[in-house]
Every structure is written in structure tokens, then in C-alpha cells.
Design a protein around this motif. Structure first.
Motif, mmCIF file in Angstrom:
data_model
loop_
_atom_site.group_PDB
_atom_site.id
_atom_site.type_symbol
_atom_site.label_atom_id
_atom_site.label_comp_id
_atom_site.label_asym_id
_atom_site.label_seq_id
_atom_site.Cartn_x
_atom_site.Cartn_y
_atom_site.Cartn_z
ATOM 1 N N ALA A 1 0.805 -1.226 0.000
ATOM 2 C CA ALA A 1 0.000 0.000 0.000
ATOM 3 C C ALA A 1 0.834 1.271 0.000
ATOM 4 O O ALA A 1 0.574 2.199 -0.755
ATOM 5 N N ASN A 2 1.839 1.370 0.842
ATOM 6 C CA ASN A 2 2.579 2.622 1.002
ATOM 7 C C ASN A 2 3.824 2.652 0.124
ATOM 8 O O ASN A 2 4.940 2.880 0.602
ATOM 9 N N THR A 3 3.597 2.472 -1.175
ATOM 10 C CA THR A 3 4.694 2.446 -2.139
ATOM 11 C C THR A 3 4.251 3.115 -3.428
ATOM 12 O O THR A 3 3.169 2.849 -3.940
ATOM 13 N N ALA A 4 5.098 4.009 -3.946
ATOM 14 C CA ALA A 4 4.860 4.653 -5.235
ATOM 15 C C ALA A 4 5.899 4.134 -6.222
ATOM 16 O O ALA A 4 7.071 3.958 -5.871
ATOM 17 N N TYR A 5 5.470 3.921 -7.472
ATOM 18 C CA TYR A 5 6.322 3.277 -8.469
ATOM 19 C C TYR A 5 6.678 4.214 -9.630
ATOM 20 O O TYR A 5 5.893 5.077 -10.025
ATOM 21 N N LYS A 6 7.873 3.997 -10.155
ATOM 22 C CA LYS A 6 8.361 4.746 -11.311
ATOM 23 C C LYS A 6 9.093 3.772 -12.228
ATOM 24 O O LYS A 6 9.892 2.962 -11.770
ATOM 25 N N VAL A 7 8.824 3.876 -13.534
ATOM 26 C CA VAL A 7 9.439 2.985 -14.511
ATOM 27 C C VAL A 7 10.560 3.723 -15.240
ATOM 28 O O VAL A 7 10.360 4.808 -15.788
#
Length: 326
Positions: free
Chosen positions: A89-95
Motif C-alpha cells: 500500500a505505502n509504495t509509489a512506483y516509477k518505470v
């Protein structure tokens, strides 16, 4: 050609990179700035320098490369979808992308063209993204999924399918932007027949006057319900300290300009690009970014990061470009 703080170079303009995220101020204060505002901004700059310098060598402990995979060879114009399941839940992702297969006559170029978060009725959260070969050469890319920890900052409230809402979050009270933000979404309200899907459509930065002294920078962003049912999402924000700061680029109202970051090393790094508007009222947006591999005249290959920024206003203003890596 100027040496850049991320061990790369910026080659398509005469912008300087200031190590550690510090700003070099020249000339007299802006006519809209009071002396006390300039004084407070100078203090903030010194604080930002201390904070940023602490993290300038490597990515912070709360950031990580989650997975690296190869796309295989894609024809020019072809796209490929990816998904990462069981997202905490407490994770933001970047590719990030690291193209391979360039020739002496053609670059290998790839771009992330779409990304969104999904949540099932079971509670499972997923992150989706689409990559595209935007070049003229059939080639492939290493796909780098990176993540940083994030905290809740806003609930979208209930939104209908395709509905868009705009929100803001304050990044600074005075002075420079010293962290590059990254937004994540936690959808809620899925049914057994339909998941809840949301994405961040766009983000932009604006410096505003607030009270007698403060000149905060706000991150504005649009969130869209991309699913088939009415539901909501929790907006989360993570941030990575600025590693490199390029001097201010001035743009006329409504105009755009691209920047090329050479030698975007290491090839396993995912880059975050932010903007730090200088003048009050200035609003700037990074409208797109992509990676490419080139073959130099010496026969060596090089990874490049390219991005386009746009002045969203009607009058000329400027913004510094800030970069970090995950």
C-alpha cells in the motif's frame, strides 16, 4: 558542454548544473519580492543545500529497484504492456528504461506512454504500465521498475468512470524545491465483477505568493478514474532528494523546450525529473520524457534521458530543472 552532477552531461543548451542542489542567485531581487522574502529564501537555500548534500551519493534507503526485465525486440511504433502484482500500500512506483540495440545510423528510443494503479475486490493492488518503441529502429529495452515509500496526502472521494479531479500539495514554504516528488494511488471500492482503476494524468509545478513573505511551490496534479465503475483512491506521495540542479530555463507563455541528459548512468537507475519555478505565478510542466541509446563515433554506446517542459502560463517565466535517481 557542462559536467553534470549525476555523472552525466547536459548538451543542448548552456545550462549549468549546481552540485548538491544549491542555487546561484544573480542580480537584484525580483520586483515582486520583498527584502524579507529574499532573506528567508536565502536561508531556505542554505538548508536545502545541507539536506540535499547528505544524500547526493546514492539513492535513499527508502528507494529501491524492484525488478529489471528485458522487453525483447519491438518494431518501431509497437507497444508492450506490463503489470506488477501484489503491490504494497505505502509504495509509489516509477518505470525507467535502458534501451539496447542502437546502430551507428539510428538510435534506440523507448517511452513509458501510460501507467495506472488497480485494486481488486480481494484487496490486491496492482501497478500497470505501457512502453513504446518511439524510434525508427527495431530494438529492445531493459525495463526498470523502481519504488519509493509513500504516505497518504489526499482522498479523491468518489469519482465516476473517466472523471478527472485536480488537487495540489505544497512542496516548500520558501526557497528551492529540494526533493523530487512521486505520486502513487491506492484505489478503493472494487466489486467482484470490476476492479477499481486510477491514474495520475499529469503533474505540474507552480510558485505562488502566500502572505507577506512566503513564496511556496505547489505540485498540482490531475487524477482520473480509468475503470468501469464509480470508486475512489487514496493519493500517496513519496520524494527523493535532489541530486542535480540545472540553471533556470526561460520559456515564453505556452511554449515548450526539450533537454537531453547525456550519459544517464548507471544504466540500472530510474530518473525522477522535477521543476522549480523562479517567478511568482510561474507554472511549468514536464509533458513527456523518454530514454534512448546512441552509438558514438568511437563505437561506444551511451544512454540518454530526454524530457520536454512547457510554460503553462501566458507570460514568459523560468524554472530550474531538478533531477534525482532511484
Amino acid at each position: 558542454m557542462w559536467t553534470a552532477c549525476l555523472h552525466g552531461t547536459i548538451s543542448d543548451d548552456r545550462s549549468r548544473c549546481f552540485p548538491g542542489g544549491s542555487r546561484m542567485h544573480k542580480g537584484s531581487p525580483h520586483p515582486n519580492q520583498s527584502k524579507s522574502a529574499v532573506w528567508m529564501r536565502s536561508i531556505s537555500v542554505m538548508l536545502a543545500f545541507v539536506l540535499v548534500s547528505t544524500f547526493a551519493i546514492s539513492a535513499p534507503a527508502h528507494a529501491a529497484l524492484v525488478i529489471s526485465s528485458f522487453s525483447g525486440t519491438l518494431a518501431p511504433g509497437a507497444s508492450q504492456n506490463h503489470v506488477w502484482n501484489n503491490v504494497p500500500a505505502n509504495t509509489a512506483y516509477k518505470v525507467g528504461l535502458s534501451p539496447v540495440g542502437a546502430s551507428t545510423s539510428a538510435m534506440c528510443e523507448f517511452e513509458v506512454t501510460n501507467q495506472w494503479y488497480e485494486r481488486l475486490s480481494t484487496g490486491e493492488r496492482k501497478f500497470h504500465w505501457t512502453i513504446k518503441n518511439i524510434g525508427t529502429l527495431a530494438c529492445g529495452t531493459n525495463v526498470l521498475l523502481s519504488a519509493i515509500s509513500s504516505d497518504s496526502i489526499q482522498s479523491t472521494g468518489g469519482m465516476e468512470p473517466s472523471e478527472i479531479k485536480t488537487f495540489s500539495v505544497q512542496l516548500t514554504a520558501f526557497g528551492d524545491v529540494f526533493e523530487v516528488p512521486l505520486l502513487g494511488l491506492v484505489p478503493s471500492g472494487a466489486t467482484s465483477a470490476n476492479p477499481c482503476r486510477f491514474k495520475v494524468r499529469r503533474t505540474w509545478y507552480q510558485r505562488v505568493a502566500q502572505g507577506d513573505v512566503a513564496q511556496p511551490v505547489y505540485l498540482r496534479y490531475e487524477v482520473q478514474n480509468t475503470g468501469n465503475i464509480a470508486c475512489s483512491a487514496d493519493v500517496q506521495k513519496g520524494a527523493v532528494p535532489v541530486e542535480s540542479r540545472l540553471s533556470a530555463k526561460s520559456l515564453g507563455g505556452g511554449s515548450s523546450s526539450s533537454t537531453r541528459w547525456n550519459n544517464a548512468t548507471p544504466t540500472s537507475a530510474t530518473h525522477l525529473i522535477g521543476l522549480d519555478p523562479v517567478e511568482l505565478g510561474c507554472a511549468m510542466e514536464v509533458t513527456r520524457n523518454w530514454y534512448r541509446q546512441v552509438v558514438n563515433s568511437t563505437g561506444t554506446t551511451e544512454r540518454e534521458l530526454v524530457w520536454t517542459m512547457k510554460n503553462l502560463g501566458t507570460t514568459q517565466c523560468s524554472a530550474e530543472r531538478v533531477l534525482s535517481r532511484i
